[in-house]
Enzyme design. Structure first.
Site, PDB file in Angstrom:
ATOM      1  N   THR A   1       4.635 -14.219   1.736  1.00  0.00           N
ATOM      2  CA  THR A   1       5.388 -12.673   2.803  1.00  0.00           C
ATOM      3  C   THR A   1       4.773 -12.005   2.919  1.00  0.00           C
ATOM      4  O   THR A   1       4.352 -11.283   3.955  1.00  0.00           O
ATOM      5  CB  THR A   1       6.980 -12.809   2.948  1.00  0.00           C
ATOM      6  OG1 THR A   1       7.029 -11.844   1.137  1.00  0.00           O
ATOM      7  CG2 THR A   1       8.150 -14.227   2.210  1.00  0.00           C
TER       8      THR A   1
ATOM      9  N   HIS B   1      -0.470  -8.604   0.785  1.00  0.00           N
ATOM     10  CA  HIS B   1      -1.929  -7.659  -0.073  1.00  0.00           C
ATOM     11  C   HIS B   1      -1.026  -8.523  -1.720  1.00  0.00           C
ATOM     12  O   HIS B   1       0.107  -8.393  -1.978  1.00  0.00           O
ATOM     13  CB  HIS B   1      -0.866  -6.332  -0.027  1.00  0.00           C
ATOM     14  CG  HIS B   1      -1.667  -5.546  -1.015  1.00  0.00           C
ATOM     15  ND1 HIS B   1      -1.844  -3.916  -0.542  1.00  0.00           N
ATOM     16  CD2 HIS B   1      -1.793  -5.545  -2.442  1.00  0.00           C
ATOM     17  CE1 HIS B   1      -2.598  -3.678  -1.265  1.00  0.00           C
ATOM     18  NE2 HIS B   1      -2.314  -4.179  -2.461  1.00  0.00           N
TER      19      HIS B   1
ATOM     20  N   HIS C   1      -6.242  -3.114  -1.594  1.00  0.00           N
ATOM     21  CA  HIS C   1      -5.194  -4.118   0.008  1.00  0.00           C
ATOM     22  C   HIS C   1      -6.542  -5.193  -0.314  1.00  0.00           C
ATOM     23  O   HIS C   1      -7.541  -5.029   0.425  1.00  0.00           O
ATOM     24  CB  HIS C   1      -4.944  -3.345   0.833  1.00  0.00           C
ATOM     25  CG  HIS C   1      -4.627  -3.838   2.098  1.00  0.00           C
ATOM     26  ND1 HIS C   1      -3.672  -4.184   1.640  1.00  0.00           N
ATOM     27  CD2 HIS C   1      -5.333  -4.974   2.730  1.00  0.00           C
ATOM     28  CE1 HIS C   1      -3.125  -5.224   3.112  1.00  0.00           C
ATOM     29  NE2 HIS C   1      -4.641  -5.431   4.103  1.00  0.00           N
TER      30      HIS C   1
ATOM     31  N   CYS D   1       0.965  -0.701  -0.157  1.00  0.00           N
ATOM     32  CA  CYS D   1       0.166  -0.363   0.036  1.00  0.00           C
ATOM     33  C   CYS D   1       0.910   1.356  -0.026  1.00  0.00           C
ATOM     34  O   CYS D   1       0.389   1.980  -0.813  1.00  0.00           O
ATOM     35  CB  CYS D   1      -1.282  -0.294   0.898  1.00  0.00           C
ATOM     36  SG  CYS D   1      -2.825  -0.971   0.979  1.00  0.00           S
TER      37      CYS D   1
ATOM     38  N   HIS E   1      -0.704  -9.594  -4.836  1.00  0.00           N
ATOM     39  CA  HIS E   1      -0.061  -9.425  -6.255  1.00  0.00           C
ATOM     40  C   HIS E   1       1.194 -10.383  -6.778  1.00  0.00           C
ATOM     41  O   HIS E   1       0.728 -11.886  -6.804  1.00  0.00           O
ATOM     42  CB  HIS E   1       1.687  -8.783  -5.364  1.00  0.00           C
ATOM     43  CG  HIS E   1       2.120  -9.734  -4.178  1.00  0.00           C
ATOM     44  ND1 HIS E   1       2.067  -9.676  -3.592  1.00  0.00           N
ATOM     45  CD2 HIS E   1       3.205 -10.450  -4.303  1.00  0.00           C
ATOM     46  CE1 HIS E   1       2.677 -10.488  -2.286  1.00  0.00           C
ATOM     47  NE2 HIS E   1       3.788 -11.628  -3.405  1.00  0.00           N
TER      48      HIS E   1
ATOM     49  N   GLY F   1       4.534 -19.414   0.391  1.00  0.00           N
ATOM     50  CA  GLY F   1       5.469 -18.555   0.731  1.00  0.00           C
ATOM     51  C   GLY F   1       5.351 -17.239   0.708  1.00  0.00           C
ATOM     52  O   GLY F   1       6.140 -16.008   0.640  1.00  0.00           O
TER      53      GLY F   1
ATOM     54  N   HIS G   1       3.571 -11.818  -9.232  1.00  0.00           N
ATOM     55  CA  HIS G   1       4.845 -12.250  -9.991  1.00  0.00           C
ATOM     56  C   HIS G   1       5.210 -11.704 -10.973  1.00  0.00           C
ATOM     57  O   HIS G   1       3.902 -12.994 -11.884  1.00  0.00           O
ATOM     58  CB  HIS G   1       6.020 -13.404  -8.933  1.00  0.00           C
ATOM     59  CG  HIS G   1       5.864 -12.958  -7.849  1.00  0.00           C
ATOM     60  ND1 HIS G   1       7.048 -12.438  -7.012  1.00  0.00           N
ATOM     61  CD2 HIS G   1       4.911 -13.600  -6.209  1.00  0.00           C
ATOM     62  CE1 HIS G   1       6.872 -12.376  -5.177  1.00  0.00           C
ATOM     63  NE2 HIS G   1       5.943 -12.922  -5.576  1.00  0.00           N
TER      64      HIS G   1
HETATM   65  P1  AMP Z   1       5.692 -13.534  -1.938  1.00  0.00           P
HETATM   66  O1  AMP Z   1       6.486 -14.053  -1.093  1.00  0.00           O
HETATM   67  O2  AMP Z   1       4.639 -14.022  -2.690  1.00  0.00           O
HETATM   68  O3  AMP Z   1       4.640 -12.194  -0.606  1.00  0.00           O
HETATM   69  O4  AMP Z   1       6.420 -11.853  -2.307  1.00  0.00           O
HETATM   70  C1  AMP Z   1       6.919 -10.892  -2.076  1.00  0.00           C
HETATM   71  C2  AMP Z   1       7.814 -10.223  -3.033  1.00  0.00           C
HETATM   72  O5  AMP Z   1       8.182  -9.318  -2.131  1.00  0.00           O
HETATM   73  C3  AMP Z   1       9.094 -10.505  -2.941  1.00  0.00           C
HETATM   74  O6  AMP Z   1      10.012 -11.194  -3.907  1.00  0.00           O
HETATM   75  C4  AMP Z   1       9.885  -9.442  -2.484  1.00  0.00           C
HETATM   76  O7  AMP Z   1      11.596  -9.818  -2.816  1.00  0.00           O
HETATM   77  C5  AMP Z   1       9.575  -8.335  -2.747  1.00  0.00           C
HETATM   78  N1  AMP Z   1       9.811  -6.824  -2.430  1.00  0.00           N
HETATM   79  C6  AMP Z   1       9.563  -7.428  -0.677  1.00  0.00           C
HETATM   80  N2  AMP Z   1       9.911  -5.872  -0.430  1.00  0.00           N
HETATM   81  C7  AMP Z   1       9.877  -5.300  -1.359  1.00  0.00           C
HETATM   82  C8  AMP Z   1       9.660  -4.326  -1.669  1.00  0.00           C
HETATM   83  N3  AMP Z   1      10.417  -2.975  -0.547  1.00  0.00           N
HETATM   84  N4  AMP Z   1       9.824  -3.134  -2.922  1.00  0.00           N
HETATM   85  C9  AMP Z   1      10.292  -4.437  -4.531  1.00  0.00           C
HETATM   86  N5  AMP Z   1      10.141  -5.433  -4.311  1.00  0.00           N
HETATM   87  C10 AMP Z   1       9.955  -6.136  -2.326  1.00  0.00           C
HETATM   88 ZN    ZN Z   2      -2.233  -3.468   0.940  1.00  0.00          ZN
END
Ligand code: AMP
Ligand code: ZN
Length: 109
Positions: free
Chosen positions: A93, A96, A45, A6, A98, A91, A100
């Site tokens: 982390t 929110h 969100h 966010c 997203h 995995g 890839h």
């Molecule tokens: P997930 O494991 O699917 O939740 O992916 C979260 C992704 O966010 C990971 O690949 C991280 O490398 C990426 N990530 C976390 N913080 C940031 C950030 N500040 N800018 C860009 N990517 C981020």
């Molecule tokens: Zn969010």
């Protein structure tokens, strides 16, 4: 709101943004797992696909279409892979939703 995506979407935390419109943002992942590794983040969100409703389903449909349309501009002419991690075993982390976007080279399975 303590959610990092966010904050990135709102421009409160810097990111390498490649595309933004009123409902999504696309920026570079800080820990790239391929030559090109982008994250496509809806500004709305919600954590997982379990929280989809009609509006969010339509948003995701438009989002996939935008990714397809932006392919060449994002450097993904040769093809790309979309991954949406859901929950602990995958995995996830950042809680929110997203997408890839991986590409820029032949990807091993
Ligand atoms: P997930 O494991 O699917 O939740 O992916 C979260 C992704 O966010 C990971 O690949 C991280 O490398 C990426 N990530 C976390 N913080 C940031 C950030 N500040 N800018 C860009 N990517 C981020
Ligand atoms: Zn969010």
């Amino acid at each position: 709101m303590s959610c990092i995506f966010c904050k990135i979407a709102a421009g409160e935390i810097p990111s390498a943004k490649l595309y933004e419109d009123e409902e999504i943002v696309i920026f570079k992942d800080i820990e790239p797992k391929a030559k090109i590794h982008l994250l496509c983040v809806p500004k709305d969100h919600f954590a997982t696909l379990a929280e989809l409703n009609d509006e969010r389903s339509a948003l995701l449909g438009r989002t996939f279409a935008k990714i397809a349309r932006l392919r060449d501009g994002l450097g993904l002419t040769g093809g790309y892979r979309l991954i949406v991690n859901q929950g602990e075993d995958a995995g996830q982390t950042v809680h929110h939703l997203h997408i890839h976007i991986l590409g820029g080279e032949p990807l091993p399975w």
